[in-house]
Design a protein around this motif. Structure first.
Motif, short mmCIF file in Angstrom:
data_model
loop_
_atom_site.label_atom_id
_atom_site.label_comp_id
_atom_site.label_asym_id
_atom_site.label_seq_id
_atom_site.Cartn_x
_atom_site.Cartn_y
_atom_site.Cartn_z
N THR A 1 -9.55 26.26 -7.44
CA THR A 1 -8.74 25.16 -6.93
C THR A 1 -8.51 24.05 -7.95
N GLY A 2 -9.42 23.95 -8.93
CA GLY A 2 -9.36 22.85 -9.88
C GLY A 2 -10.02 21.58 -9.39
N LYS A 3 -10.58 21.61 -8.18
CA LYS A 3 -11.22 20.41 -7.61
C LYS A 3 -12.48 20.06 -8.39
N SER A 4 -12.66 18.78 -8.63
CA SER A 4 -13.83 18.32 -9.40
C SER A 4 -15.12 18.64 -8.68
N LEU A 5 -16.13 19.07 -9.45
CA LEU A 5 -17.47 19.33 -8.92
C LEU A 5 -18.47 18.31 -9.44
N ASP A 6 -17.96 17.21 -9.96
CA ASP A 6 -18.83 16.17 -10.50
C ASP A 6 -19.65 15.57 -9.35
N PRO A 7 -20.98 15.70 -9.38
CA PRO A 7 -21.79 15.17 -8.28
C PRO A 7 -21.84 13.65 -8.24
N ASP A 8 -21.47 13.00 -9.32
CA ASP A 8 -21.52 11.54 -9.38
C ASP A 8 -20.24 10.97 -8.79
N THR A 9 -20.31 10.55 -7.54
CA THR A 9 -19.13 10.02 -6.85
C THR A 9 -19.15 8.50 -6.77
N LYS A 10 -20.13 7.87 -7.40
CA LYS A 10 -20.20 6.41 -7.38
C LYS A 10 -19.01 5.82 -8.13
N PRO A 11 -18.51 4.69 -7.67
CA PRO A 11 -17.41 4.02 -8.40
C PRO A 11 -17.82 3.73 -9.84
N LYS A 12 -16.91 3.97 -10.75
CA LYS A 12 -17.20 3.78 -12.18
C LYS A 12 -16.39 2.60 -12.72
N PRO A 13 -16.91 1.93 -13.72
CA PRO A 13 -16.14 0.84 -14.35
C PRO A 13 -14.84 1.40 -14.92
N PRO A 14 -13.83 0.56 -15.07
CA PRO A 14 -12.58 1.04 -15.68
C PRO A 14 -12.80 1.36 -17.15
N LYS A 15 -11.94 2.20 -17.68
CA LYS A 15 -11.97 2.44 -19.12
C LYS A 15 -11.27 1.28 -19.83
N TYR A 16 -11.66 1.05 -21.06
CA TYR A 16 -11.02 -0.03 -21.82
C TYR A 16 -9.51 0.19 -21.90
N GLN A 17 -9.08 1.44 -22.05
CA GLN A 17 -7.66 1.71 -22.16
C GLN A 17 -6.93 1.30 -20.89
N HIS A 18 -7.59 1.45 -19.73
CA HIS A 18 -6.95 1.07 -18.48
C HIS A 18 -6.89 -0.45 -18.32
N VAL A 19 -7.90 -1.14 -18.84
CA VAL A 19 -7.85 -2.60 -18.85
C VAL A 19 -6.65 -3.06 -19.69
N PHE A 20 -6.46 -2.42 -20.84
CA PHE A 20 -5.29 -2.71 -21.67
C PHE A 20 -4.00 -2.43 -20.89
#
Length: 640
Positions: free
Chosen positions: A314-333
């Motif tokens: 399916t391509g669905k993420s299996l990353d167990p870490d679902t906690k909100p993450k800080p933005p990337k610097y590029q996204h702040v830009f």
């Protein structure tokens, strides 16, 4: 570290080199391609890596190693994102699970890794130049080896590729260029070349006539010399009269195609024919990036690379870490430039083929007439920005540190000498991680600091990045470079309004005894962590967030020299000629000054791994800072 290994299919399991591949019948190559594609999907779904590009050239890869006598025959991959299948077929299948991991295989072709990797890559558009050099060396050695370069249509937009083709056509060297045409680099390709190639691939009249001529004459290999000459004249007449291929013909190349790059039998037959045709040749193969994995075919930019595990169906993420993450610097830009553009209609954004990586998409979506993706053309992007600035526009050039290196001459001649206020938003500054040495942004402080009419700055956090961008947008006296790293920012709650920042001024974050640490950029957050730990054992260091490598806050440095007995500088860049060197150079002119210890990336090639692993390797993580402070205390007999 333990890595889960993937079990290959039955045919792939017996292929340890291209010699094993050649033992198979041509009819078995389709199954080999299926197994190779499955192996790549299985591996990347667990371990991550570049994805779509390699899936798109599976059939091409199998056909190349089946037809050519590699490694004697030389095969070059442009950029190298698409070389996973090549690595698997050339003896690295059983360790492929270490790809892009610390101490494991490189994510790109690498000469020191395998004799099959004929040229190290990581930046685009170098393959034709290198292939021509190898072809000329072959001719000088009177060898019979063949030279083939695979280059994407995105990489073809760079001037270097056309410089090389112009030279190769004039020299009439025997070299094959395979144009892997999938309309994508990382983001969708742009420009006139894309439209030209689209016209070729969709021209029913040309393709029907070309196929009829090819069927009438049969394979070149089985034709006599007279028929070969007739075929060549007919092919040239067709391409000249109907346009497709004419550009490459004008550069001195015999043009063949377009062909289906996902038909391994077609690719094999064309390569067998072209192997025996002398001179510069271009085979135009049409492919789909992400072929064979539906989610990657649908969202090609998203699936260029994956860093976390995903479901291979399916391509669905299996990353167990679902906690909100800080933005990337590029996204702040990306968020900040839209906010600035809302208030100032003169603000424009430019990027060389990286609207996703540099987060220029928000501006492109809201103000498409004021945001420009110029293709893989770093030199052009900077002079284009200079032209905009010359006419009063506030040009933000969003570009990776390692890509800006390619445009250094333009930075000096077209921006700095003319005192044009181009704003360089330099992403991926410092050690970038798994992409390794071709992508580390280690040299921008050094190569920009020595350019006149240039401000060089780096923010400690998101708030400072926004305020630097705002201040730069109001500054008209010179160019301004703002460098920030790959990955997550601090996650701080920053204010929404912009505030001006005093140019060339740092700040004291912590008072201490004897040792003052002067940090430049986000590494100051490591210093804060290290200083907190040191304070718990009674070692108090001063910490100063300098913000600017040029101009230096000399007033603050003078105060430090009157208060402390030793300075430690730290930066996420080479320690040669960078921020620490700037501090040392300033103090060298003083009759009495305190010692300076420079912490930066050592003068060697740093390989790939996570950013944290690489920071630890070069001693720039919090533990490395704590260790350096204790060494200074001991070596200089200072009190804690």
């Amino acid at each position: 570290m333990e890595f889960e290994k993937i079990t290959p299919g039955p045919l792939l399991a017996d292929i340890h080199s291209p010699d094993d591949l050649k033992k198979l019948d041509p009819e078995q190559l389709v199954e080999v391609c299926d197994e190779l594609r499955d192996f790549i999907i299985d591996t990347v779904s667990i371990h991550g890596g570049h994805f779509g590009a390699s899936l798109g050239v599976v059939e091409m890869t199998v056909a190349l190693h089946y037809v050519y006598n590699t490694p004697k025959d030389l095969l070059l991959w442009d950029v190298g994102h698409q070389a996973y299948g090549h690595k698997i077929l050339t003896g690295r299948r059983d360790i492929f699970h270490t790809n892009r991991k610390y101490g494991g295989l490189s994510g790109f072709p690498k000469r020191s890794e395998s004799e099959y990797d004929t040229f190290g890559v990581g930046h685009s558009s170098t393959s034709i130049s290198a292939a021509l050099g190898m072809a000329v060396a072959r001719d000088l050695d009177q060898s019979d080896k063949k030279v083939t370069a695979v280059i994407g249509d995105g990489a073809m937009t760079a001037g270097l590729a056309f410089e090389a083709m112009n030279n190769a056509g004039a020299m009439n060297s025997d070299v094959l260029i395979i144009l892997n045409d999938n309309c994508m680099s990382i983001d969708p390709n742009v420009g006139a070349l894309k439209e030209y190639l689209t016209e070729i691939t969709t021209s029913k009249t040309f393709n029907k006539l070309r196929d009829e001529i090819y069927d009438m004459l049969g394979h070149f290999k089985s034709a006599g010399e007279k028929m070969r000459k007739v075929a060549s004249r007919l092919e040239k007449a067709v391409t000249t009269a109907i346009t497709p291929g004419g550009l490459f013909q004008a550069l001195g190349f015999k043009y063949y195609g377009p062909v289906d790059g996902h038909n391994v039998d077609t690719m094999r037959r064309y390569l067998e024919d072209l192997r025996d045709i002398p001179g510069p040749k271009l085979l135009h193969a049409v492919t789909v990036k992400g072929k064979g994995f539906a989610p990657a075919e649908r969202e090609q930019t998203k699936w260029h690379a994956q860093s976390s595990p995903f479901d291979k169906i399916t391509g669905k993420s299996l990353d167990p870490d679902t906690k909100p993450k800080p933005p990337k610097y590029q996204h702040v830009f990306g968020e900040a430039i839209v906010e600035l553009a809302d208030k100032d209609e003169d603000i424009v954004g430019i990027t060389p083929a990286m609207p996703s990586g540099s987060s220029l998409w928000p501006l492109m979506n809201k103000y498409p007439e004021r945001a420009f993706d110029v293709g893989i053309a770093e030199q052009h992007s900077i002079t284009f920005a200079a032209g905009l600035a010359a006419e009063g526009k506030k040009a933000f050039a969003a570009i990776y540190s390692t890509f800006l290196q390619r445009a250094y001459d333009q930075v000096i001649h077209d921006v700095a000498i003319q005192k044009l206020p181009v704003i360089f938003c330099i992403d991926r500054a410092g050690l970038v991680g798994a992409d390794g040495p071709t992508h580390h942004g280690l040299y921008d402080i050094s190569y920009l600091r020595n350019v006149p009419n240039m401000i060089v700055s780096s923010p400690l956090n998101e708030q400072e990045l926004r305020d630097m961008m705002y201040t730069a947008s109001k500054y008209e006296e010179a160019a301004w470079a703002i460098r920030y790293p790959r990955g997550r920012a601090t996650g701080m709650n920053y204010r929404s309004e912009f505030r001006p920042m005093e140019i060339g001024k740092g700040e004291c974050l912590r008072e201490g005894n004897n040792i003052a640490i002067l940090s430049f950029g986000p590494f100051g957050n490591y210093v804060t962590e290290a200083a907190d730990d040191l304070a718990e054992i009674g070692i108090k260091v001063g910490h100063f967030n300098m913000r600017f490598a040029k101009p230096l806050d000399t007033e603050l440095i003078d105060k430090v020299c009157h208060t402390y007995e030793h300075i430690i500088t730290i930066e996420d860049g080479t320690r040669l000629g960078g921020f620490g060197s700037a501090v040392a150079e300033y103090l060298a002119d003083k009759p009495h000054h305190i010692p300076v210890t420079i912490m930066g990336v050592p003068d060697r090639i740093v390989e790939h791994g996570t950013q944290e692993e690489l920071h630890r390797e070069v001693g720039l993580d919090p533990e490395g800072i704590r260790t350096k402070v204790r060494e200074v205390l001991k070596n200089y007999s200072l009190e804690a």
